[in-house]
Design a protein around this motif. Sequence first.
Motif, PDB file in Angstrom:
ATOM      1  N   VAL A  77       0.830  -1.204   0.000  1.00 54.30           N
ATOM      2  CA  VAL A  77       0.000   0.000   0.000  1.00 54.30           C
ATOM      3  C   VAL A  77       0.865   1.255   0.000  1.00 54.30           C
ATOM      4  N   ALA A  78       1.980   1.231   0.718  1.00 52.21           N
ATOM      5  CA  ALA A  78       2.880   2.390   0.743  1.00 52.21           C
ATOM      6  C   ALA A  78       3.436   2.676  -0.647  1.00 52.21           C
ATOM      7  N   ALA A  79       3.775   1.630  -1.389  1.00 50.92           N
ATOM      8  CA  ALA A  79       4.293   1.818  -2.745  1.00 50.92           C
ATOM      9  C   ALA A  79       3.261   2.459  -3.662  1.00 50.92           C
ATOM     10  N   ALA A  80       1.981   2.289  -3.343  1.00 43.19           N
ATOM     11  CA  ALA A  80       0.915   2.879  -4.153  1.00 43.19           C
ATOM     12  C   ALA A  80       0.522   4.274  -3.679  1.00 43.19           C
ATOM     13  N   GLY A  81       1.214   4.801  -2.691  1.00 43.57           N
ATOM     14  CA  GLY A  81       0.933   6.151  -2.230  1.00 43.57           C
ATOM     15  C   GLY A  81       0.458   6.249  -0.799  1.00 43.57           C
ATOM     16  N   GLY A  82       0.100   5.106  -0.188  1.00 45.14           N
ATOM     17  CA  GLY A  82      -0.310   5.111   1.211  1.00 45.14           C
ATOM     18  C   GLY A  82      -1.729   5.606   1.422  1.00 45.14           C
ATOM     19  N   THR A  83      -2.200   5.409   2.633  1.00 45.40           N
ATOM     20  CA  THR A  83      -3.555   5.813   3.011  1.00 45.40           C
ATOM     21  C   THR A  83      -3.568   6.888   4.085  1.00 45.40           C
ATOM     22  N   ALA A  84      -2.399   7.268   4.592  1.00 44.45           N
ATOM     23  CA  ALA A  84      -2.359   8.155   5.756  1.00 44.45           C
ATOM     24  C   ALA A  84      -2.832   9.563   5.439  1.00 44.45           C
ATOM     25  N   ASP A  85      -2.702  10.003   4.198  1.00 39.98           N
ATOM     26  CA  ASP A  85      -3.046  11.379   3.875  1.00 39.98           C
ATOM     27  C   ASP A  85      -4.504  11.537   3.464  1.00 39.98           C
ATOM     28  N   ALA A  86      -5.032  10.604   2.654  1.00 43.46           N
ATOM     29  CA  ALA A  86      -6.400  10.742   2.139  1.00 43.46           C
ATOM     30  C   ALA A  86      -7.385   9.797   2.806  1.00 43.46           C
ATOM     31  N   GLY A  87      -6.902   8.711   3.412  1.00 45.14           N
ATOM     32  CA  GLY A  87      -7.793   7.749   4.041  1.00 45.14           C
ATOM     33  C   GLY A  87      -8.074   6.559   3.140  1.00 45.14           C
ATOM     34  N   PRO A  88      -8.465   5.420   3.713  1.00 43.47           N
ATOM     35  CA  PRO A  88      -8.682   4.199   2.929  1.00 43.47           C
ATOM     36  C   PRO A  88      -9.808   4.319   1.908  1.00 43.47           C
ATOM     37  N   VAL A  89     -10.896   4.999   2.260  1.00 49.78           N
ATOM     38  CA  VAL A  89     -12.031   5.086   1.345  1.00 49.78           C
ATOM     39  C   VAL A  89     -11.632   5.860   0.090  1.00 49.78           C
ATOM     40  N   TYR A 133      -8.896  -5.179   4.218  1.00 51.03           N
ATOM     41  CA  TYR A 133      -7.487  -5.168   3.854  1.00 51.03           C
ATOM     42  C   TYR A 133      -7.291  -5.745   2.451  1.00 51.03           C
ATOM     43  N   THR A 134      -8.081  -6.760   2.109  1.00 52.25           N
ATOM     44  CA  THR A 134      -7.975  -7.337   0.767  1.00 52.25           C
ATOM     45  C   THR A 134      -8.393  -6.332  -0.293  1.00 52.25           C
ATOM     46  N   LEU A 135      -9.475  -5.607  -0.045  1.00 52.34           N
ATOM     47  CA  LEU A 135      -9.950  -4.619  -1.010  1.00 52.34           C
ATOM     48  C   LEU A 135      -8.927  -3.507  -1.201  1.00 52.34           C
ATOM     49  N   ILE A 136      -8.303  -3.070  -0.129  1.00 50.64           N
ATOM     50  CA  ILE A 136      -7.271  -2.035  -0.239  1.00 50.64           C
ATOM     51  C   ILE A 136      -6.065  -2.561  -1.009  1.00 50.64           C
ATOM     52  N   ALA A 137      -5.705  -3.843  -0.787  1.00 49.55           N
ATOM     53  CA  ALA A 137      -4.581  -4.428  -1.519  1.00 49.55           C
ATOM     54  C   ALA A 137      -4.884  -4.499  -3.014  1.00 49.55           C
ATOM     55  N   VAL A 138      -6.117  -4.862  -3.366  1.00 45.66           N
ATOM     56  CA  VAL A 138      -6.503  -4.886  -4.783  1.00 45.66           C
ATOM     57  C   VAL A 138      -6.398  -3.480  -5.371  1.00 45.66           C
ATOM     58  N   ALA A 139      -6.840  -2.486  -4.623  1.00 39.80           N
ATOM     59  CA  ALA A 139      -6.736  -1.111  -5.101  1.00 39.80           C
ATOM     60  C   ALA A 139      -5.278  -0.687  -5.272  1.00 39.80           C
ATOM     61  N   ALA A 140      -4.394  -1.199  -4.415  1.00 38.48           N
ATOM     62  CA  ALA A 140      -2.994  -0.789  -4.468  1.00 38.48           C
ATOM     63  C   ALA A 140      -2.305  -1.237  -5.747  1.00 38.48           C
ATOM     64  N   VAL A 141      -2.761  -2.315  -6.357  1.00 34.28           N
ATOM     65  CA  VAL A 141      -2.123  -2.800  -7.582  1.00 34.28           C
ATOM     66  C   VAL A 141      -2.764  -2.200  -8.820  1.00 34.28           C
ATOM     67  N   ARG A 142      -3.713  -1.302  -8.643  1.00 30.21           N
ATOM     68  CA  ARG A 142      -4.346  -0.619  -9.763  1.00 30.21           C
ATOM     69  C   ARG A 142      -3.862   0.821  -9.827  1.00 30.21           C
ATOM     70  N   ARG A 143      -3.818   1.345 -11.018  1.00 36.45           N
ATOM     71  CA  ARG A 143      -3.435   2.747 -11.157  1.00 36.45           C
ATOM     72  C   ARG A 143      -4.613   3.653 -10.821  1.00 36.45           C
ATOM     73  N   PRO A 144      -4.305   4.857 -10.339  1.00 35.14           N
ATOM     74  CA  PRO A 144      -5.406   5.794 -10.065  1.00 35.14           C
ATOM     75  C   PRO A 144      -6.214   6.057 -11.330  1.00 35.14           C
ATOM     76  N   ARG A 145      -7.522   6.125 -11.162  1.00 36.67           N
ATOM     77  CA  ARG A 145      -8.409   6.373 -12.290  1.00 36.67           C
ATOM     78  C   ARG A 145      -8.358   7.843 -12.666  1.00 36.67           C
ATOM     79  N   PRO A 146      -8.365   8.148 -13.969  1.00 39.59           N
ATOM     80  CA  PRO A 146      -8.414   9.563 -14.358  1.00 39.59           C
ATOM     81  C   PRO A 146      -9.738  10.176 -13.946  1.00 39.59           C
ATOM     82  N   ARG A 147      -9.673  11.347 -13.390  1.00 44.27           N
ATOM     83  CA  ARG A 147     -10.891  12.015 -12.961  1.00 44.27           C
ATOM     84  C   ARG A 147     -11.500  12.759 -14.146  1.00 44.27           C
TER      85      ARG A 147
END
Length: 380
Positions: free
Chosen positions: A75-87, A330-344
């Motif tokens: 999760v840290a490699a994908a940018g972490g959750t500490a700044d924006a939160g898991p959701v 935790y599994t859902l967050i891990a799946v999100a971590a291996v995906r690139r951020p979606r373009p807004r």
Amino acid sequence: MSPDRAPVAPAGAAPAAPSGAAPGTGDGWSAGAAQALGAVLGAGALLLPAALAPQPGAWTGVAVAGVLAGWCLLVAAAGGTADAGPVAFVRDRLGPGPARATTALYFGGFATGQAGVALGAAGFALGDSGWRAYAAAVGVLCSAAAYAWFAPRGLSPAGRRLRLAAVLALAVAWRVLGGPLPGPGAGDRAGWAALLVAVPLLFGWVGLEGAVPAAARRRALGGTLLGIALAAALYCVLLGPPPAASAPPPAAAAVGATLGLGSAALCWTYCRTNLQATAARWTELTGRTRRGGVVAAALIALGVLVLGGAARWGLPALLIGPGAATAALYTLIAVAAVRRPRPRPRPRPRPQEPTDHDHADPGHSERAAHVLEGAARPAG
């Protein structure tokens, strides 16, 4: 477990979840370790030893901590959750549907978990795990829900630190004494609950999902990993085999009763603040009032208590529900971590007649739309 610190819009809550320090602050090893420990440690330090020890053994706790450390690096490699939160982390990579599922997991996990917290409080106070404990747990749950209904605010940061210090002091005192006597849930374990011991053990790790810094903040990340190691060491001690048997001192019963009442009181405070955190998730999911969320969460926990009492479940079985929700989260967050951020998607401007103001400042409409979009997004 420190659920009242899960991100709110949970929790802690909710008591707001550890949203982490702003970029560039709190990047030291000690700050990262303190944040991780503050996010993770809580009611689980009291409930898990009472429910599971010495059943899991040291290696189970080490294995769970090792998996979580690997998850933390991912999760840290994908940018972490500490700044924006898991959701927000899930929303940015998987979209609004999975983000809503994350919020639902928080709500379901916190709501079902309060049945275990209430039963633990009753067991500590009574030294019993039978029907009397379940009856008292209903009173614990109802009184905590009533307080959460009338008092929307949780503990202050200073109050949370003081409560955590009291929890750790009591956990160590129980360990020195040889464990809760007889302890809530002791001797009342279901066999299938024992086979899934790693699942209820995750109850003690709620909060880490919102405290992972980005990999670029190396010292903070190193401190977070150190915090995981320290929490794992603590649980290994608390969940390990009891000290060598010795004749109990004459005052052991009085000391045990005092520790039991103190532990029960702390569990009650966690039940109350966790119901407040769950109410915040209810508002995110339904858009309805916080008080409705308190009632909904309390009814769910009450249903779990009634079912557990009818089936004669012990505390480990009641912790499987929130533990499974934590594993899914935790599994859902891990799946999100291996995906690139979606373009807004950029907002499409409404067709309108040009005005002098539009020509003078062609970016005004775009900036206003951006501000509105950001203000409308629910907090992660």
